[in-house]
Design an enzyme around this catalytic site. Structure first.
Site, PDB file in Angstrom:
ATOM      1  N   GLY A   1       0.810  -1.214   0.000  1.00 16.33           N
ATOM      2  CA  GLY A   1       0.000   0.000   0.000  1.00 16.33           C
ATOM      3  C   GLY A   1       0.842   1.262   0.000  1.00 16.33           C
TER       4      GLY A   1
ATOM      5  N   PRO B   1      -6.961  -0.241  10.380  1.00 15.89           N
ATOM      6  CA  PRO B   1      -8.033   0.757  10.487  1.00 15.89           C
ATOM      7  C   PRO B   1      -8.692   0.750  11.870  1.00 15.89           C
ATOM      8  CG  PRO B   1      -8.805  -1.186   9.309  1.00 15.89           C
ATOM      9  CD  PRO B   1      -7.354  -1.406   9.570  1.00 15.89           C
TER      10      PRO B   1
ATOM     11  N   LEU C   1       2.366   6.730  17.579  1.00 17.18           N
ATOM     12  CA  LEU C   1       1.032   7.269  17.885  1.00 17.18           C
ATOM     13  C   LEU C   1       1.162   8.688  18.428  1.00 17.18           C
ATOM     14  CD1 LEU C   1      -1.000   4.448  19.703  1.00 17.18           C
ATOM     15  CD2 LEU C   1      -1.089   5.157  17.319  1.00 17.18           C
TER      16      LEU C   1
ATOM     17  N   CYS D   1      -4.733   8.305   8.726  1.00 19.58           N
ATOM     18  CA  CYS D   1      -4.039   7.994   9.994  1.00 19.58           C
ATOM     19  C   CYS D   1      -4.328   8.897  11.182  1.00 19.58           C
ATOM     20  CB  CYS D   1      -2.553   7.927   9.736  1.00 19.58           C
ATOM     21  SG  CYS D   1      -2.151   6.536   8.664  1.00 19.58           S
TER      22      CYS D   1
ATOM     23  N   THR E   1       1.347   1.071  11.853  1.00 15.63           N
ATOM     24  CA  THR E   1       1.186   1.801  13.114  1.00 15.63           C
ATOM     25  C   THR E   1       0.325   0.965  14.053  1.00 15.63           C
ATOM     26  OG1 THR E   1       1.327   3.869  11.903  1.00 15.63           O
ATOM     27  CG2 THR E   1       0.324   3.964  14.105  1.00 15.63           C
TER      28      THR E   1
ATOM     29  N   VAL F   1       2.384   2.682   2.322  1.00 14.87           N
ATOM     30  CA  VAL F   1       3.636   2.574   3.071  1.00 14.87           C
ATOM     31  C   VAL F   1       4.542   1.491   2.470  1.00 14.87           C
ATOM     32  CG1 VAL F   1       4.596   1.829   5.284  1.00 14.87           C
ATOM     33  CG2 VAL F   1       2.831   3.561   5.210  1.00 14.87           C
TER      34      VAL F   1
ATOM     35  N   PHE G   1      -7.303  14.151   0.336  1.00 15.03           N
ATOM     36  CA  PHE G   1      -7.229  14.732   1.690  1.00 15.03           C
ATOM     37  C   PHE G   1      -6.138  15.769   1.820  1.00 15.03           C
ATOM     38  CE2 PHE G   1      -3.585  13.085   4.120  1.00 15.03           C
ATOM     39  CZ  PHE G   1      -3.114  12.088   3.294  1.00 15.03           C
TER      40      PHE G   1
ATOM     41  N   ARG H   1      -9.020  26.187   2.608  1.00 11.58           N
ATOM     42  CA  ARG H   1      -7.584  25.936   2.760  1.00 11.58           C
ATOM     43  C   ARG H   1      -6.774  27.221   2.802  1.00 11.58           C
ATOM     44  NH1 ARG H   1      -6.132  20.800   4.240  1.00 11.58           N
ATOM     45  NH2 ARG H   1      -7.596  19.331   3.353  1.00 11.58           N
TER      46      ARG H   1
HETATM   47  P1  NAD Z   1      -2.974   0.413   2.647  1.00 18.04           P
HETATM   48  O1  NAD Z   1      -4.367   0.042   2.916  1.00 18.04           O
HETATM   49  O2  NAD Z   1      -2.654   1.344   1.533  1.00 18.04           O
HETATM   50  O3  NAD Z   1      -2.114  -0.931   2.368  1.00 18.04           O
HETATM   51  C1  NAD Z   1      -2.203  -2.081   3.138  1.00 18.04           C
HETATM   52  C2  NAD Z   1      -2.127  -3.291   2.203  1.00 18.04           C
HETATM   53  O4  NAD Z   1      -2.019  -4.488   2.982  1.00 18.04           O
HETATM   54  C3  NAD Z   1      -3.379  -3.479   1.328  1.00 18.04           C
HETATM   55  O5  NAD Z   1      -2.988  -3.432  -0.034  1.00 18.04           O
HETATM   56  C4  NAD Z   1      -3.916  -4.869   1.735  1.00 18.04           C
HETATM   57  O6  NAD Z   1      -4.444  -5.603   0.652  1.00 18.04           O
HETATM   58  C5  NAD Z   1      -2.672  -5.531   2.283  1.00 18.04           C
HETATM   59  N1  NAD Z   1      -2.941  -6.648   3.206  1.00 18.04           N
HETATM   60  C6  NAD Z   1      -3.775  -6.646   4.287  1.00 18.04           C
HETATM   61  N2  NAD Z   1      -3.708  -7.846   4.905  1.00 18.04           N
HETATM   62  C7  NAD Z   1      -2.840  -8.627   4.209  1.00 18.04           C
HETATM   63  C8  NAD Z   1      -2.343  -9.938   4.372  1.00 18.04           C
HETATM   64  N3  NAD Z   1      -2.730 -10.710   5.398  1.00 18.04           N
HETATM   65  N4  NAD Z   1      -1.462 -10.410   3.469  1.00 18.04           N
HETATM   66  C9  NAD Z   1      -1.046  -9.653   2.438  1.00 18.04           C
HETATM   67  N5  NAD Z   1      -1.471  -8.368   2.243  1.00 18.04           N
HETATM   68  C10 NAD Z   1      -2.349  -7.874   3.130  1.00 18.04           C
HETATM   69  O7  NAD Z   1      -2.380   0.967   4.010  1.00 18.04           O
HETATM   70  P2  NAD Z   1      -1.194   2.031   4.213  1.00 18.04           P
HETATM   71  O8  NAD Z   1      -1.700   3.415   4.031  1.00 18.04           O
HETATM   72  O9  NAD Z   1      -0.005   1.571   3.440  1.00 18.04           O
HETATM   73  O10 NAD Z   1      -0.930   1.852   5.781  1.00 18.04           O
HETATM   74  C11 NAD Z   1      -0.326   0.680   6.282  1.00 18.04           C
HETATM   75  C12 NAD Z   1       0.077   0.937   7.726  1.00 18.04           C
HETATM   76  O11 NAD Z   1       1.062   1.980   7.773  1.00 18.04           O
HETATM   77  C13 NAD Z   1      -1.059   1.409   8.643  1.00 18.04           C
HETATM   78  O12 NAD Z   1      -0.855   0.868   9.916  1.00 18.04           O
HETATM   79  C14 NAD Z   1      -0.870   2.918   8.689  1.00 18.04           C
HETATM   80  O13 NAD Z   1      -1.344   3.470   9.891  1.00 18.04           O
HETATM   81  C15 NAD Z   1       0.629   3.043   8.626  1.00 18.04           C
HETATM   82  N6  NAD Z   1       1.122   4.313   8.070  1.00 18.04           N
HETATM   83  C16 NAD Z   1       0.536   4.832   6.946  1.00 18.04           C
HETATM   84  C17 NAD Z   1       1.058   5.997   6.384  1.00 18.04           C
HETATM   85  C18 NAD Z   1       0.441   6.606   5.157  1.00 18.04           C
HETATM   86  O14 NAD Z   1       0.875   7.674   4.763  1.00 18.04           O
HETATM   87  N7  NAD Z   1      -0.534   5.986   4.517  1.00 18.04           N
HETATM   88  C19 NAD Z   1       2.178   6.605   6.956  1.00 18.04           C
HETATM   89  C20 NAD Z   1       2.759   6.035   8.081  1.00 18.04           C
HETATM   90  C21 NAD Z   1       2.223   4.868   8.626  1.00 18.04           C
HETATM   91  C1  UGA Z   2       0.753  12.217   8.523  1.00 14.63           C
HETATM   92  C2  UGA Z   2       2.077  12.586   9.209  1.00 14.63           C
HETATM   93  O1  UGA Z   2       2.485  13.886   8.763  1.00 14.63           O
HETATM   94  C3  UGA Z   2       3.160  11.568   8.883  1.00 14.63           C
HETATM   95  O2  UGA Z   2       4.351  11.877   9.606  1.00 14.63           O
HETATM   96  C4  UGA Z   2       2.658  10.177   9.273  1.00 14.63           C
HETATM   97  O3  UGA Z   2       3.623   9.206   8.924  1.00 14.63           O
HETATM   98  C5  UGA Z   2       1.354   9.877   8.555  1.00 14.63           C
HETATM   99  O4  UGA Z   2       0.376  10.902   8.900  1.00 14.63           O
HETATM  100  C6  UGA Z   2       0.736   8.579   8.950  1.00 14.63           C
HETATM  101  O5  UGA Z   2       1.020   8.048   9.995  1.00 14.63           O
HETATM  102  O6  UGA Z   2      -0.075   8.154   8.129  1.00 14.63           O
HETATM  103  P1  UGA Z   2      -0.256  12.481   6.087  1.00 14.63           P
HETATM  104  O7  UGA Z   2      -1.544  12.208   6.772  1.00 14.63           O
HETATM  105  O8  UGA Z   2       0.106  11.696   4.890  1.00 14.63           O
HETATM  106  O9  UGA Z   2       0.958  12.288   7.122  1.00 14.63           O
HETATM  107  O10 UGA Z   2      -0.194  14.026   5.667  1.00 14.63           O
HETATM  108  P2  UGA Z   2      -0.007  15.392   6.489  1.00 14.63           P
HETATM  109  O11 UGA Z   2       0.887  16.260   5.721  1.00 14.63           O
HETATM  110  O12 UGA Z   2       0.350  15.140   7.896  1.00 14.63           O
HETATM  111  O13 UGA Z   2      -1.462  16.014   6.420  1.00 14.63           O
HETATM  112  C7  UGA Z   2      -2.550  15.457   7.135  1.00 14.63           C
HETATM  113  C8  UGA Z   2      -3.752  16.373   7.032  1.00 14.63           C
HETATM  114  O14 UGA Z   2      -3.546  17.567   7.788  1.00 14.63           O
HETATM  115  C9  UGA Z   2      -4.085  16.831   5.615  1.00 14.63           C
HETATM  116  O15 UGA Z   2      -5.474  16.819   5.432  1.00 14.63           O
HETATM  117  C10 UGA Z   2      -3.541  18.235   5.563  1.00 14.63           C
HETATM  118  O16 UGA Z   2      -4.186  19.032   4.618  1.00 14.63           O
HETATM  119  C11 UGA Z   2      -3.813  18.699   6.988  1.00 14.63           C
HETATM  120  N1  UGA Z   2      -2.950  19.805   7.444  1.00 14.63           N
HETATM  121  C12 UGA Z   2      -1.603  19.645   7.528  1.00 14.63           C
HETATM  122  C13 UGA Z   2      -3.530  21.007   7.833  1.00 14.63           C
HETATM  123  O17 UGA Z   2      -4.757  21.155   7.788  1.00 14.63           O
HETATM  124  N2  UGA Z   2      -2.727  22.019   8.283  1.00 14.63           N
HETATM  125  C14 UGA Z   2      -1.374  21.882   8.372  1.00 14.63           C
HETATM  126  O18 UGA Z   2      -0.698  22.851   8.800  1.00 14.63           O
HETATM  127  C15 UGA Z   2      -0.799  20.663   7.980  1.00 14.63           C
END
Ligand code: NAD
Ligand code: UGA
Length: 448
Positions: A12, A93, A221, A276, A132, A14, A338, A435
């Site tokens: 995904g 989630p 977190l 997140c 996370t 990440v 977003f 915004r």
């Molecule tokens: P995502 O939904 O984009 O990707 C997760 C993937 O895992 C999906 O494609 C799903 O099909 C796959 N999956 C689920 N169960 C599985 C299994 N048993 N075997 C194989 N594949 C499986 O999620 P994401 O946004 O990449 O987030 C992943 C984690 O990283 C979450 O815990 C999130 O909180 C954390 N995180 C996300 C971000 C971000 O910017 N999106 C940033 C930092 C941390």
């Molecule tokens: C956020 C964190 O910034 C990352 O460090 C973290 O890894 C990630 O969550 C996660 O755990 O998923 P992200 O959600 O991708 O990253 O994007 P951000 O830049 O943090 O923005 C989040 C939301 O806050 C957006 O809707 C953005 O528009 C809003 N935002 C951001 C504001 O409204 N004001 C600001 O000053 C900054």
């Protein structure tokens, strides 16, 4: 311990970008990213212009590493078996059912991964929590390994990801810090060192921080909670600005120039979105309550409540502008993602604002430069509580250009900070700027 083969479960937002960067920076390590989602894996293996995730710079990284030492596959068991180090980057989630529904993290995907690893592994593995997770999840994972494993040794590390969408590749190239939590045992420290050695290929040593597992899990977190708290703080003040004639941009600037506070994450908005912030804070609130820390839980819950208040306040302002009823009015929704530079719309404020305007009678013209119409329709179907699809299909249009969306509209809302929205002149149309994008504010301008 020198790692030669890595597997990442979860391709995904990440798993894809982080593994692509590891593969790019460590050409001697084979990196296989696996997922159960066949369509997603096919897209990772398909044309660079259609990767499943839009991130500036990602296609270039994939172009260089894919087929060399970066592979995408649906063969989960095979990749687990072959790897010495396994990252779990699956989704976590908010739970929708059972104990903690609406607050706690749903760990079923992580638990399924752990079970899968335990059942398949025939050699020792370092297993890394990239997702996370609530603090002390490693304990639960260890129980699964002890119960389901085939006598091999599993070393669990926590290595949370801090990238932000839209800047993921730059964040990964130049991380503020890489956090690695491991056990203080000999095998724990060996595994930590093996992961440090991987990141040390491009991250300066002083930015690689090692801690115990619980600090690492909780730091993730807490970091998200602190970032979101700044947004809710400034957003709460935007409401006071509106009452007093103070200007929120001027306020942000004045506050942020104090170097102890700093200017980042003080941009007032229609509310934060993304997959997140909300889920991680709700999870933190749930954990605090679980440990009997009700005051601490309430403190962090307020960050979410202000975010909901801000979205509600902004939508209500639009409705009030038209006298409390939007029947017969067409409103352009500019921006569905977003935030800018991503095609991700999870928890986007636009989903909520558009729903509220629609339910107040509006016809909607939606435009986003990156989010596909398929995703927009899915969001509407999944998150709005509308009885029949026909109820909304006849009153919602997804436009291909900004002008298509705005030409016939009575009002224009700006909900994502896309650069191209900053350049538009709307003349005498009512503009609702969620915004604070527009500098030359026109006659019918309504900000946050
Ligand atoms: P995502 O939904 O984009 O990707 C997760 C993937 O895992 C999906 O494609 C799903 O099909 C796959 N999956 C689920 N169960 C599985 C299994 N048993 N075997 C194989 N594949 C499986 O999620 P994401 O946004 O990449 O987030 C992943 C984690 O990283 C979450 O815990 C999130 O909180 C954390 N995180 C996300 C971000 C971000 O910017 N999106 C940033 C930092 C941390
Ligand atoms: C956020 C964190 O910034 C990352 O460090 C973290 O890894 C990630 O969550 C996660 O755990 O998923 P992200 O959600 O991708 O990253 O994007 P951000 O830049 O943090 O923005 C989040 C939301 O806050 C957006 O809707 C953005 O528009 C809003 N935002 C951001 C504001 O409204 N004001 C600001 O000053 C900054």
């Amino acid at each position: 311990m020198k790692i030669k083969k890595i597997c990442c479960i979860g391709a995904g937002y990440v798993g894809g970008p982080t593994m692509a960067v590891i593969a790019l920076k460590c050409p001697d390590i084979n990196v296989t990213v696996v997922d159960l989602n066949k369509e997603r894996i096919a897209a990772w293996n398909g044309p660079l212009a259609n990767l499943p995730i839009y991130e500036p710079g990602l296609a270039e990284v994939v172009a260089e590493a894919r087929g060399r030492n970066l592979f995408f596959s649906t063969e989960v068991d095979k990749a687990i078996e072959e790897a010495e180090m396994i990252f779990m980057a699956v989704n976590t989630p908010t739970k929708t059912k059972g104990e903690g529904a609406g607050m706690a993290a749903d760990l079923r995907y992580v638990e399924a991964c752990a079970k899968n690893i335990a059942q398949v592994a025939k050699t020792d593995k370092v297993v890394i929590e990239k997702s996370t997770l609530p603090v002390r999840t490693a304990e639960k994972i260890k129980e699964i390994f002890d119960r389901e494993g085939k006598g091999v040794h599993f070393e669990i590390l926590s290595n949370p990801e801090f990238l932000a969408e839209g800047t993921a590749i730059q964040d990964l190239f130049k991380s503020d810090r890489v956090l690695i939590g491991g056990d203080e045992t000999e095998s724990g420290q060996k595994a930590v060192q093996a992961l440090v050695d991987i990141y040390a290929n491009w991250i300066p040593k002083e930015k690689i921080l090692t801690t115990n597992v619980w600090s690492s899990e909780l730091a993730k977190l807490a970091s998200n909670a602190m970032l979101a708290q700044r947004i809710s703080s400034i957003n709460s003040l935007s409401a006071l600005c509106e009452k007093t004639g103070a200007n929120i941009d001027e306020l942000s600037k004045a506050i942020g120039m104090d170097h102890r506070i700093g200017p980042k994450f003080l941009k007032a908005s229609v509310g934060f979105g993304g997959s997140c912030f909300q889920k991680d804070i709700l999870n933190l609130v749930y954990l605090c309550r679980h440990y009997g820390l009700d005051e601490v839980a309430e403190y962090w819950h307020q960050v979410i409540k202000i975010n909901d208040y801000q979205k509600e306040r902004f939508a209500q302002k639009i409705i009030d502008h038209f006298g409390g009823d939007l029947t017969g009015k067409t409103i352009a929704i500019l921006g569905w993602a977003f935030k800018a530079n991503t095609n991700d719309s999870r928890e986007s404020p636009a989903i909520y604002i558009a729903e509220k305007l629609f339910k107040a009678g509006a016809i909607l013209e939606i435009f986003d430069p990156m989010v596909s119409p398929k995703i927009i329709w899915n969001d509407i179907k999944n998150y709005w509580k509308v009885e029949k699809e026909t109820d909304f299909k006849a009153k919602i249009y997804i436009s291909e250009t900004i002008s298509d969306a705005t030409n016939k509209s009575d009002g224009v809302t700006l909900l994502t900070e896309w650069e191209e929205f900053k350049k538009i002149a709307f003349l005498e149309k009512a503009v609702f700027d969620g915004r604070n994008l527009l500098k030359n504010r026109e006659i019918n301008y309504v900000g946050i």
